[in-house]
Design an enzyme around this catalytic site. Sequence first.
Site, mmCIF file in Angstrom:
data_model
loop_
_atom_site.group_PDB
_atom_site.id
_atom_site.type_symbol
_atom_site.label_atom_id
_atom_site.label_comp_id
_atom_site.label_asym_id
_atom_site.label_seq_id
_atom_site.Cartn_x
_atom_site.Cartn_y
_atom_site.Cartn_z
ATOM 1 N N TYR A 149 43.595 12.896 3.065
ATOM 2 C CA TYR A 149 44.817 12.957 2.262
ATOM 3 C C TYR A 149 45.960 12.121 2.816
ATOM 4 C CZ TYR A 149 43.351 16.603 -0.910
ATOM 5 O OH TYR A 149 42.705 17.300 -1.878
ATOM 6 N N LYS A 219 33.002 20.885 8.511
ATOM 7 C CA LYS A 219 31.727 20.229 8.228
ATOM 8 C C LYS A 219 31.354 19.427 9.481
ATOM 9 C CE LYS A 219 28.793 19.342 4.895
ATOM 10 N NZ LYS A 219 27.669 20.205 4.833
ATOM 11 N N ASP A 285 30.023 24.277 3.302
ATOM 12 C CA ASP A 285 29.178 24.625 2.144
ATOM 13 C C ASP A 285 28.702 26.076 2.253
ATOM 14 O OD1 ASP A 285 28.124 23.223 4.308
ATOM 15 O OD2 ASP A 285 26.228 22.821 3.322
ATOM 16 N N ASP A 309 41.597 22.319 0.117
ATOM 17 C CA ASP A 309 41.880 22.103 -1.299
ATOM 18 C C ASP A 309 40.783 22.749 -2.155
ATOM 19 O OD1 ASP A 309 43.059 21.191 -3.547
ATOM 20 O OD2 ASP A 309 42.808 19.062 -3.148
#
Length: 421
Positions: A149, A219, A285, A309
């Site tokens: 971002y 992740k 995930d 987000d």
Amino acid sequence: MTNKAQIINGQIVVPDFPIIPFIEGDGIGKDITAPTQKVIDAAVAKAYGSSRKITWKEVLAGDKALKATGTHLPNETIEIFKEYLIGIKGPLSTPVGEGIRSLNVALRQTLDLFVCLRPIRWFKGVPSPIRYPSLVDMHIFRENTEDIYAGIEYMTGAEDTKKFKDFLINEMGVSKIRFPESTSFGIKPISKEGSERLIRAAFEYAIKSELPSVTLVHKGNIMKFTEGAFKNWGYDLAENEYGNETFTWRQFEKIKSEKGLLDAEKVLNDAKKTGKVIIKDVITDAFLQESLLRPFDHSVIATMNLNGDYISDQLAAMVGGIGISPGANINYKNGYAIFEATHGTAPNIAGTGNANPSSLLLSGVMMLEYMGWDEAAEHVYDAMEHTFSKRRVTSDLFAHMEAATLLTTSEFADEIIKNMH
Ligand code: NAD
């Protein structure tokens, strides 16, 4: 007597008669702002009589600012937020072609509001797609200033992109760009400092609110030096600086490998019994699944910008959608805090009376809590719960509720005030 909030010895101190700047917002911002202020004023009056009162001060941003000043985000608005520390805003439309990607991102970056805090709680009666929404009570700490971002991007074909690609290939020996002639690039900066200040805020919040755990969502199995580092910095911070208040899964694994599972479980159970906050980590995930299947396993969530987000919208959907989920952007060091509706300007329903003011209103409640005005916040929570349980709602919820009564935006706000006991 001052009417400005201040940071004194690291704590936010709010006068009894503060001035709070607000941005009305575009689209439904106009519809939801005044009803929200009316409910908050009523709750403050109910809780404190005439000994406390907010004076609202409008500052300009978005379309209204453009009309009045020729720019979407005047400097004066930023300066007033800096002066009064605490503010609230409605949604703003994203200006097309002014060099600003988003006014929200610009505000967050200019004021260095590094935490995006989203509490996810369910109100009895609100339609939910999951079986046990009452078991959802999560608090998302999303890092607000870094990650993909940051806006460091290079479009394929541009001169800079060619320079960057040549640098990677020729200077850095990168050979893994699959289609070099047509690749765009985005940079993902994740720093130790930026991660630590976000994770520290999540730890402090969990400790202060006596919440059971903080989950570091990442992740890191794939992005080892950015998201993996985020996880490791989080564990290091817990073990080095919060040893008395926390126990980490990494410590659990160490005891397990040295002394066996039984000993590790004993230490974990002792830690829970003595009220230590358990620090764990989950791959993003897996987290998106787990939060649906076992929401009660997670309390405070600390994560980076992009994960945050996605997670925010999924969790919001679990308790009734973005129309009712609140948010705040906070810098816990200098005290700057802007509370905001999490949805957009909803141009399709602007001016119709169909907008649900709950997102902005609950953001206002977060603001009251940040100010230490918990009694007023409780009045709004209780009255909203009462209103939802009587099935008196705005059209977004009405569409999914049996035997409900449809109210306009301002009727819904008045109903909440009526239900303050
Ligand atoms: P949106 O959130 O405005 O609308 C998505 C859908 O949700 C629409 O059907 C809308 O009617 C509905 N909705 C949203 N808020 C609602 C509420 N309070 N009550 C009832 N229904 C509600 O998203 P969008 O259409 O993608 O974006 C519209 C504009 O808002 C764009 O300019 C976008 O950039 C901007 N935006 C601003 C913010 C912000 O200021 N924080 C956030 C997201 C989008």
